[in-house]
Design a protein around this motif. Structure first.
Motif, PDB file in Angstrom:
ATOM      1  N   LEU A 176      -7.513   6.043  -2.132  1.00 53.87           N
ATOM      2  CA  LEU A 176      -8.859   5.479  -2.251  1.00 53.87           C
ATOM      3  C   LEU A 176      -8.823   3.963  -2.113  1.00 53.87           C
ATOM      4  O   LEU A 176      -9.469   3.388  -1.247  1.00 53.87           O
ATOM      5  CB  LEU A 176      -9.491   5.870  -3.585  1.00 53.87           C
ATOM      6  CG  LEU A 176      -9.700   7.363  -3.818  1.00 53.87           C
ATOM      7  CD1 LEU A 176     -10.286   7.599  -5.210  1.00 53.87           C
ATOM      8  CD2 LEU A 176     -10.613   7.951  -2.752  1.00 53.87           C
ATOM      9  N   ILE A 177      -8.061   3.294  -2.997  1.00 58.11           N
ATOM     10  CA  ILE A 177      -8.051   1.839  -3.034  1.00 58.11           C
ATOM     11  C   ILE A 177      -6.828   1.391  -3.811  1.00 58.11           C
ATOM     12  O   ILE A 177      -6.306   2.149  -4.628  1.00 58.11           O
ATOM     13  CB  ILE A 177      -9.344   1.303  -3.697  1.00 58.11           C
ATOM     14  CG1 ILE A 177      -9.449  -0.219  -3.600  1.00 58.11           C
ATOM     15  CG2 ILE A 177      -9.433   1.763  -5.155  1.00 58.11           C
ATOM     16  CD1 ILE A 177     -10.803  -0.764  -4.063  1.00 58.11           C
ATOM     17  N   TYR A 178      -6.358   0.163  -3.526  1.00 52.78           N
ATOM     18  CA  TYR A 178      -5.317  -0.373  -4.377  1.00 52.78           C
ATOM     19  C   TYR A 178      -5.575  -1.849  -4.638  1.00 52.78           C
ATOM     20  O   TYR A 178      -6.273  -2.527  -3.881  1.00 52.78           O
ATOM     21  CB  TYR A 178      -3.918  -0.109  -3.811  1.00 52.78           C
ATOM     22  CG  TYR A 178      -3.379  -1.129  -2.824  1.00 52.78           C
ATOM     23  CD1 TYR A 178      -3.811  -1.138  -1.508  1.00 52.78           C
ATOM     24  CD2 TYR A 178      -2.385  -2.024  -3.196  1.00 52.78           C
ATOM     25  CE1 TYR A 178      -3.295  -2.031  -0.596  1.00 52.78           C
ATOM     26  CE2 TYR A 178      -1.856  -2.922  -2.286  1.00 52.78           C
ATOM     27  CZ  TYR A 178      -2.298  -2.916  -0.985  1.00 52.78           C
ATOM     28  OH  TYR A 178      -1.775  -3.810  -0.080  1.00 52.78           O
ATOM     29  N   TYR A 214      -3.187   1.612  -8.181  1.00 53.79           N
ATOM     30  CA  TYR A 214      -3.652   2.494  -7.104  1.00 53.79           C
ATOM     31  C   TYR A 214      -4.587   3.565  -7.659  1.00 53.79           C
ATOM     32  O   TYR A 214      -4.371   4.068  -8.765  1.00 53.79           O
ATOM     33  CB  TYR A 214      -2.469   3.218  -6.455  1.00 53.79           C
ATOM     34  CG  TYR A 214      -1.368   2.331  -5.934  1.00 53.79           C
ATOM     35  CD1 TYR A 214      -0.334   1.903  -6.757  1.00 53.79           C
ATOM     36  CD2 TYR A 214      -1.341   1.939  -4.595  1.00 53.79           C
ATOM     37  CE1 TYR A 214       0.689   1.101  -6.275  1.00 53.79           C
ATOM     38  CE2 TYR A 214      -0.317   1.140  -4.100  1.00 53.79           C
ATOM     39  CZ  TYR A 214       0.695   0.726  -4.951  1.00 53.79           C
ATOM     40  OH  TYR A 214       1.706  -0.064  -4.454  1.00 53.79           O
ATOM     41  N   LYS A 221       0.849  -1.185   0.000  1.00 47.05           N
ATOM     42  CA  LYS A 221       0.000   0.000   0.000  1.00 47.05           C
ATOM     43  C   LYS A 221       0.890   1.241   0.000  1.00 47.05           C
ATOM     44  O   LYS A 221       1.831   1.342   0.776  1.00 47.05           O
ATOM     45  CB  LYS A 221      -0.904   0.025   1.231  1.00 47.05           C
ATOM     46  CG  LYS A 221      -1.793   1.264   1.270  1.00 47.05           C
ATOM     47  CD  LYS A 221      -2.683   1.274   2.501  1.00 47.05           C
ATOM     48  CE  LYS A 221      -3.521   2.547   2.541  1.00 47.05           C
ATOM     49  NZ  LYS A 221      -4.411   2.582   3.723  1.00 47.05           N
ATOM     50  N   ALA A 233      -8.333  -6.525  -4.095  1.00 44.52           N
ATOM     51  CA  ALA A 233      -8.178  -5.222  -3.434  1.00 44.52           C
ATOM     52  C   ALA A 233      -7.953  -5.451  -1.948  1.00 44.52           C
ATOM     53  O   ALA A 233      -8.918  -5.554  -1.191  1.00 44.52           O
ATOM     54  CB  ALA A 233      -9.412  -4.364  -3.674  1.00 44.52           C
ATOM     55  N   LEU A 239     -11.978   4.370   0.386  1.00 45.25           N
ATOM     56  CA  LEU A 239     -13.192   4.741  -0.357  1.00 45.25           C
ATOM     57  C   LEU A 239     -14.081   5.578   0.561  1.00 45.25           C
ATOM     58  O   LEU A 239     -14.449   5.138   1.650  1.00 45.25           O
ATOM     59  CB  LEU A 239     -13.922   3.503  -0.843  1.00 45.25           C
ATOM     60  CG  LEU A 239     -13.171   2.661  -1.888  1.00 45.25           C
ATOM     61  CD1 LEU A 239     -13.950   1.407  -2.233  1.00 45.25           C
ATOM     62  CD2 LEU A 239     -12.910   3.493  -3.153  1.00 45.25           C
ATOM     63  N   ASP A 284      -6.950  -3.450   0.317  1.00 50.05           N
ATOM     64  CA  ASP A 284      -7.267  -2.318   1.177  1.00 50.05           C
ATOM     65  C   ASP A 284      -8.232  -1.381   0.449  1.00 50.05           C
ATOM     66  O   ASP A 284      -7.841  -0.707  -0.501  1.00 50.05           O
ATOM     67  CB  ASP A 284      -5.979  -1.581   1.573  1.00 50.05           C
ATOM     68  CG  ASP A 284      -6.195  -0.569   2.690  1.00 50.05           C
ATOM     69  OD1 ASP A 284      -5.255  -0.319   3.463  1.00 50.05           O
ATOM     70  OD2 ASP A 284      -7.311  -0.014   2.783  1.00 50.05           O
ATOM     71  N   LYS A 285      -9.466  -1.377   0.928  1.00 49.55           N
ATOM     72  CA  LYS A 285     -10.484  -0.488   0.362  1.00 49.55           C
ATOM     73  C   LYS A 285     -10.808   0.632   1.340  1.00 49.55           C
ATOM     74  O   LYS A 285     -11.823   1.322   1.163  1.00 49.55           O
ATOM     75  CB  LYS A 285     -11.763  -1.261   0.067  1.00 49.55           C
ATOM     76  CG  LYS A 285     -11.592  -2.453  -0.842  1.00 49.55           C
ATOM     77  CD  LYS A 285     -12.922  -3.155  -1.056  1.00 49.55           C
ATOM     78  CE  LYS A 285     -12.755  -4.402  -1.896  1.00 49.55           C
ATOM     79  NZ  LYS A 285     -14.024  -5.120  -2.112  1.00 49.55           N
ATOM     80  N   SER A 286      -9.973   0.790   2.341  1.00 47.94           N
ATOM     81  CA  SER A 286     -10.310   1.668   3.461  1.00 47.94           C
ATOM     82  C   SER A 286     -10.452   3.132   3.069  1.00 47.94           C
ATOM     83  O   SER A 286     -11.075   3.908   3.779  1.00 47.94           O
ATOM     84  CB  SER A 286      -9.259   1.532   4.570  1.00 47.94           C
ATOM     85  OG  SER A 286      -7.992   1.977   4.098  1.00 47.94           O
ATOM     86  N   SER A 337     -16.963   2.521  -5.781  1.00 48.55           N
ATOM     87  CA  SER A 337     -16.522   1.141  -5.924  1.00 48.55           C
ATOM     88  C   SER A 337     -15.491   1.073  -7.034  1.00 48.55           C
ATOM     89  O   SER A 337     -15.403   1.974  -7.880  1.00 48.55           O
ATOM     90  CB  SER A 337     -17.707   0.221  -6.221  1.00 48.55           C
ATOM     91  OG  SER A 337     -18.295   0.575  -7.454  1.00 48.55           O
TER      92      SER A 337
END
Lengths: 108, 112
Positions: free
Chosen positions: B46-48, B33, A95, B54, B60, B56-58, B66
């Motif tokens: 936003l998201i990767y 990303y 990340k 995915a 959004l 880590d959607k934290s 989406s």
């Protein structure tokens, strides 16, 4: 969790003067740190990364794990250094997070 | 050699409409990303994606946002029922796992 903090939103220096952009981070693992730059009307691009330990366009940055900092420095600023600079941290799970950015203006 | 390509470059939409933003990463890049760049707000994660997953959607902002990635390549970011606060530049980047992230030129979204 991780956090990248760039305390200065704006930085104005005169041509030929030293410039330092501050970056502090928090992360419990072993991060990789980067500086990215965005010149006017251009894409965001990599400036340098801590594992390379090289100087790009006269800029250097040293990872200080004790102070959790990765400040960007240049001894003699040039007008073409005017840009937006972002500090970034990549976690072990890939990340990639960025700080809020610092806008640098170099005045003649 | 093509870089990261985003489309459209600019999008003006009416409040309440849905929009789709597309990102074509560099071929072979495993990580992709999405970020949002607003004036004075820096680069908001936003998201990767790692491949098509995915982890880590934290980032959004709400359930109106989406994203998906298919074939380990193209990704689409969808915003449903757009609001004025969604106006921003949406940036996409791709990289190899340990490599440099390459950015697209961004999509400037304006919700009127």
């Amino acid at each position: 969790a991780q956090r990248v903090t760039q305390p200065e939103k704006l930085l104005s220096v005169f041509k030929g003067a030293p410039v330092e952009l501050k970056c502090n981070y928090s992360y419990s693992g072993s991060p990789e740190l980067f500086w990215y730059v965005q010149y006017s009307r251009q894409r965001l691009q990599l400036l340098l990364r801590h594992i390379s330990r090289e100087s790009i366009k006269g800029f250097t940055a040293d990872l200080n794990k004790g102070e959790t900092s990765f400040h960007l420095k240049k001894p003699f600023a040039q007008e073409e250094d005017s840009a937006m600079y972002y500090c970034a941290l990549r976690r072990n799970d890939y990340k990639l997070s960025f700080g809020a950015g610092t806008t640098v203006t170099v005045r003649a | 050699g093509a870089g990261v390509s985003q489309s459209p470059s600019n999008k003006v939409t009416e409040k309440g409409k849905d929009v789709e933003l597309r990102c074509d990463p560099i071929s072979g890049h495993t990580a992709l990303y999405w970020y949002r760049q607003s004036l004075g707000q820096g680069l908001e994660f936003l998201i990767y994606f790692q491949g098509n997953s995915a982890p880590d959607k934290s980032g959004l902002p709400s359930d109106r946002f989406s994203a998906e990635r298919t074939g380990g390549s193209v990704s689409t970011l969808t915003i449903q029922r757009t609001q004025q606060e969604d106006s921003a530049v949406y940036l996409c980047a791709s990289s190899l796992d340990n490599g440099e992230a390459f950015f697209g030129q961004g999509t400037r979204l304006t919700v009127v």
